[in-house]
Design a protein around this motif. Structure first.
Motif, short mmCIF file in Angstrom:
data_model
loop_
_atom_site.label_atom_id
_atom_site.label_comp_id
_atom_site.label_asym_id
_atom_site.label_seq_id
_atom_site.Cartn_x
_atom_site.Cartn_y
_atom_site.Cartn_z
N PRO A 39 0.82 -1.21 0.00
CA PRO A 39 0.00 0.00 0.00
C PRO A 39 0.86 1.27 0.00
O PRO A 39 1.94 1.29 0.58
N VAL A 40 0.34 2.29 -0.67
CA VAL A 40 1.00 3.60 -0.65
C VAL A 40 0.42 4.47 0.45
O VAL A 40 1.03 5.46 0.84
N VAL A 41 -0.76 4.09 0.95
CA VAL A 41 -1.41 4.79 2.06
C VAL A 41 -2.16 3.74 2.88
O VAL A 41 -2.77 2.83 2.32
N THR A 42 -2.11 3.90 4.20
CA THR A 42 -2.97 3.12 5.08
C THR A 42 -3.63 4.07 6.08
O THR A 42 -3.00 5.04 6.51
N VAL A 43 -4.88 3.78 6.40
CA VAL A 43 -5.60 4.57 7.39
C VAL A 43 -6.37 3.59 8.27
O VAL A 43 -7.19 2.81 7.76
N ALA A 44 -6.12 3.64 9.57
CA ALA A 44 -6.83 2.78 10.51
C ALA A 44 -8.17 3.42 10.86
O ALA A 44 -8.22 4.53 11.37
N GLU A 45 -9.25 2.71 10.55
CA GLU A 45 -10.60 3.16 10.87
C GLU A 45 -11.28 2.06 11.67
O GLU A 45 -10.85 0.91 11.65
N GLU A 46 -12.36 2.40 12.36
CA GLU A 46 -13.03 1.36 13.15
C GLU A 46 -13.55 0.23 12.29
O GLU A 46 -13.62 -0.90 12.75
N GLU A 47 -13.89 0.51 11.05
CA GLU A 47 -14.45 -0.52 10.17
C GLU A 47 -13.38 -1.44 9.58
O GLU A 47 -13.70 -2.47 8.98
N GLY A 48 -12.14 -1.06 9.70
CA GLY A 48 -11.05 -1.86 9.14
C GLY A 48 -9.91 -0.97 8.69
O GLY A 48 -9.96 0.25 8.84
N LEU A 49 -8.90 -1.57 8.12
CA LEU A 49 -7.73 -0.85 7.64
C LEU A 49 -7.93 -0.46 6.19
O LEU A 49 -8.01 -1.33 5.31
N THR A 50 -8.06 0.85 5.94
CA THR A 50 -8.17 1.33 4.56
C THR A 50 -6.79 1.23 3.92
O THR A 50 -5.80 1.66 4.51
N LEU A 51 -6.77 0.69 2.72
CA LEU A 51 -5.54 0.58 1.94
C LEU A 51 -5.72 1.30 0.63
O LEU A 51 -6.75 1.16 -0.03
#
Length: 130
Positions: A39-51
């Motif tokens: 991944p070039v970006v990751t964002v931790a959200e309550e619904e899961g890890l956005t990639l």
């Protein structure tokens, strides 16, 4: 080196660069990056890890996505507390009828625009910097 804060200098020095490839937004609901994915970006959200990763990596990992983007990097080193760059970029792209998802890295801002319209987005950004 500290990032630039002056909006005029930021706009003049943006030097937008279109990165090669197609990129997608997806979610790893188990919170883990699949083996082999980069991944070039990751964002931790309550619904899961956005990639945000290449379409190729997502396809290989069997990850679902809906949006295929082009990735533009603003090559200017913007300060994280600079005021107005994101707004100016958003206004220019909205004026061209283009959506944009912005991600700030430590050194640069990264824009994810509809892949089919990436060249048009790049042209709008180059005009903004003139």
């Amino acid at each position: 080196m500290a990032g630039e804060k002056d909006l005029r200098k930021l706009l003049a020095g943006m030097s937008p660069q279109l990165n090669t490839g197609e990129y997608v937004f997806t979610v790893a609901s188990d919170g883990r990056v699949p083996a082999g994915a980069r991944p070039v970006v990751t964002v931790a959200e309550e619904e899961g890890l956005t990639l945000v990763l290449s379409k190729e990596d997502a396809d290989r990992a069997g990850l679902a996505y809906e949006y295929v983007a082009g990735w533009i990097t603003l090559r200017v080193h913007s300060a994280l507390d600079a005021v107005g760059l994101t707004a100016a970029v958003a206004e220019a792209l909205a004026g061209a009828g283009l959506s944009c998802n912005v991600v700030a890295g430590y050194h640069h801002d990264h824009l994810f625009v509809p892949h089919a319209d990436a060249a048009r987005a790049l042209a709008a950004l180059e005009r903004l910097g003139d």
